[in-house]
Write an enzyme that holds these catalytic residues in place. Structure first.
Site, mmCIF file in Angstrom:
data_model
loop_
_atom_site.group_PDB
_atom_site.id
_atom_site.type_symbol
_atom_site.label_atom_id
_atom_site.label_comp_id
_atom_site.label_asym_id
_atom_site.label_seq_id
_atom_site.Cartn_x
_atom_site.Cartn_y
_atom_site.Cartn_z
ATOM 1 N N THR A 28 5.217 -5.588 -7.833
ATOM 2 C CA THR A 28 5.333 -6.922 -7.251
ATOM 3 C C THR A 28 4.064 -7.353 -6.510
ATOM 4 O O THR A 28 3.868 -8.527 -6.253
ATOM 5 C CB THR A 28 6.489 -6.972 -6.227
ATOM 6 O OG1 THR A 28 6.227 -5.997 -5.213
ATOM 7 C CG2 THR A 28 7.815 -6.672 -6.881
ATOM 8 N N CYS A 32 5.866 -4.243 2.503
ATOM 9 C CA CYS A 32 7.010 -4.465 3.391
ATOM 10 C C CYS A 32 7.008 -3.479 4.552
ATOM 11 O O CYS A 32 6.391 -2.431 4.492
ATOM 12 C CB CYS A 32 8.317 -4.237 2.623
ATOM 13 S SG CYS A 32 8.680 -5.501 1.409
ATOM 14 N N CYS A 36 12.826 -3.301 5.493
ATOM 15 C CA CYS A 36 13.049 -4.531 4.707
ATOM 16 C C CYS A 36 14.344 -4.438 3.894
ATOM 17 O O CYS A 36 14.680 -3.394 3.332
ATOM 18 C CB CYS A 36 11.879 -4.789 3.760
ATOM 19 S SG CYS A 36 12.073 -6.322 2.824
ATOM 20 N N ARG A 39 15.436 -4.920 -2.379
ATOM 21 C CA ARG A 39 15.860 -3.809 -3.226
ATOM 22 C C ARG A 39 14.846 -2.660 -3.143
ATOM 23 O O ARG A 39 13.647 -2.909 -3.090
ATOM 24 C CB ARG A 39 15.955 -4.304 -4.677
ATOM 25 C CG ARG A 39 17.009 -3.639 -5.502
ATOM 26 C CD ARG A 39 17.258 -4.484 -6.763
ATOM 27 N NE ARG A 39 16.066 -4.533 -7.616
ATOM 28 C CZ ARG A 39 15.794 -3.611 -8.551
ATOM 29 N NH1 ARG A 39 16.612 -2.611 -8.768
ATOM 30 N NH2 ARG A 39 14.715 -3.713 -9.303
ATOM 31 N N ARG A 61 0.121 -8.456 -0.833
ATOM 32 C CA ARG A 61 0.498 -9.591 0.016
ATOM 33 C C ARG A 61 1.714 -9.235 0.872
ATOM 34 O O ARG A 61 2.575 -8.468 0.450
ATOM 35 C CB ARG A 61 0.821 -10.809 -0.847
ATOM 36 C CG ARG A 61 -0.357 -11.353 -1.623
ATOM 37 C CD ARG A 61 0.013 -12.643 -2.366
ATOM 38 N NE ARG A 61 1.329 -12.575 -3.010
ATOM 39 C CZ ARG A 61 1.546 -11.997 -4.190
ATOM 40 N NH1 ARG A 61 0.566 -11.430 -4.850
ATOM 41 N NH2 ARG A 61 2.753 -11.998 -4.709
ATOM 42 N N CYS A 63 5.271 -9.400 2.566
ATOM 43 C CA CYS A 63 6.599 -9.845 2.152
ATOM 44 C C CYS A 63 7.032 -11.017 3.041
ATOM 45 O O CYS A 63 6.843 -10.978 4.257
ATOM 46 C CB CYS A 63 7.579 -8.689 2.294
ATOM 47 S SG CYS A 63 9.306 -9.122 2.062
ATOM 48 N N CYS A 66 10.447 -9.798 5.316
ATOM 49 C CA CYS A 66 10.424 -8.910 6.486
ATOM 50 C C CYS A 66 9.185 -9.084 7.366
ATOM 51 O O CYS A 66 9.089 -8.463 8.418
ATOM 52 C CB CYS A 66 10.547 -7.451 6.045
ATOM 53 S SG CYS A 66 9.130 -6.842 5.111
HETATM 54 ZN ZN LIG Z 1 9.922 -7.024 2.819
#
Ligand SMILES: [Zn+2]
Length: 348
Positions: A28, A32, A36, A39, A61, A63, A66
């Site tokens: 992705t 995080c 967080c 999933r 980058r 999230c 969170c």
């Molecule tokens: Zn997150």
């Protein structure tokens, strides 16, 4: 804190570790905080970073769910390092007491502020190279005055000896890729004939700089053809506990002694260990335990030649070219997976 402990904190969504580290997910491109609610990713997709700025430097980058960059662990050294990283990113000189800053950097990131700024510059240089076709503008943009300085710095940063530098790999082409893993960044490099280097490290920039320093006279290029894909997939499967036998073609330079030791290491089964003295006995040189340890420490292909399975006689883990913490995690992973395999076998 070991990668395994971090991974368990992520699986438990443990709030106590918010601000202590962040995890980034390759598929992705997002990082995080441990708690967080998103999933849980697969472990092979995850890289851990001590601070958000280190994840961002690698191109991840934050999230939006969170807000990992806003998490504060209440550790004043971490806050100090994060502020300094933001200053360096903005092209400014970090403020505050230099010795205190150096101590905080060493503890949080394991490197000096200068090494951080340098690694950041190498990473920017690489990004510029990818964006542009010509080398010189990229160099100027990244703050280097000449190409040779890039090599000089790669050199200083990684402590390569002049002899290694001069040997160089003249006339050969080397393609490489780097991918994040549960043990940090993995670099796989290969010639036409086989895998020439498998290395683990904190970030892509340092691994690339090390590769270039090792083969300064070779044509070293990032692999875009996907020809390394199968080998990288096999290594990731191994790290995931799904591939106990890593049998890849190797193209490595070795002295006669190194070759004997490395071949012996390839005979140690997944989930087992030998001591340096045992390996020395097996190659018929019972007094050569120290030389065996040196051959392990110069193994150019981590995991494929499983030098992590050689431990010191005293029951201690012993050294590891790519970090003792990684060696411990690998041995832990292998023994856990052996237990699973045993259970499966008994159930059959
Ligand atoms: Zn997150």
């Amino acid at each position: 804190m070991s990668p395994t402990e971090r991974w368990h904190a992520v699986l438990a969504r443990d709030r106590r570790f918010d601000g202590v580290f962040v995890y980034a997910v390759r598929s992705t491109g997002i990082y995080c905080r441990p708690s967080c609610a998103s999933r849980r990713p697969r472990r092979t997709q995850v890289t851990f970073f001590p601070i958000p700025e280190a994840a961002e430097r690698e191109g991840f980058r934050a999230c939006r769910r969170c807000h990992p960059a806003a998490a504060n662990g209440g550790d004043s050294a971490v806050a100090l390092v994060r502020e300094a990283c933001r200053a360096i990113a903005a092209g400014a000189r970090p403020r505050g007491d230099r010795r205190r800053l150096a101590r905080a950097f060493k503890r949080v990131l394991g490197i000096t502020p200068r090494a951080y700024a340098e690694a950041r510059r190498v990473s920017r240089f690489k990004q510029e190279l990818k964006r542009r076709k010509h080398v010189s503008p990229a160099l100027y943009e990244a703050g280097y005055s000449s190409t040779s300085r890039v090599y000089e710095h790669a050199h200083e940063q990684l402590g390569m000896t002049p002899a290694t530098y001069a040997r160089g790999g003249a006339g050969i082409g080397i393609a490489y890729v780097t991918v994040p893993t549960s043990l940090g960044r993995l670099l796989v490099a290969a010639t036409e004939r086989g895998v020439s280097r498998v290395a683990l490290g904190e970030n892509a920039a340092a691994l690339e700089a090390e590769l270039i320093a090792e083969f300064p006279a070779a044509r070293v290029v990032q692999d875009k053809s996907g020809k390394l894909h199968g080998w990288v997939a096999a290594i990731l499967a191994y790290l995931d506990g799904a591939e106990p036998d890593l049998d890849l073609p190797l193209d490595i330079r070795a002295t006669a002694f190194q070759r004997r030791v490395w071949q012996e290491l390839q005979k140690i089964p997944f989930g087992q260990t030998r001591t340096y003295a045992e390996v020395a006995r097996r190659i018929g040189q019972p007094t050569a335990a120290r030389a065996v340890a040196r051959a392990c420490a110069t193994n150019p292909t981590a995991l494929v030649i499983p030098c992590h399975r050689v431990v010191s006689t005293s029951g201690e883990t012993g050294g590891y070219r790519w970090g003792v913490e990684r060696k411990r995690s690998l041995l832990e992973m292998e023994s856990e997976d052996m237990q699973k395999l045993d259970v499966q076998t008994q159930q059959r």
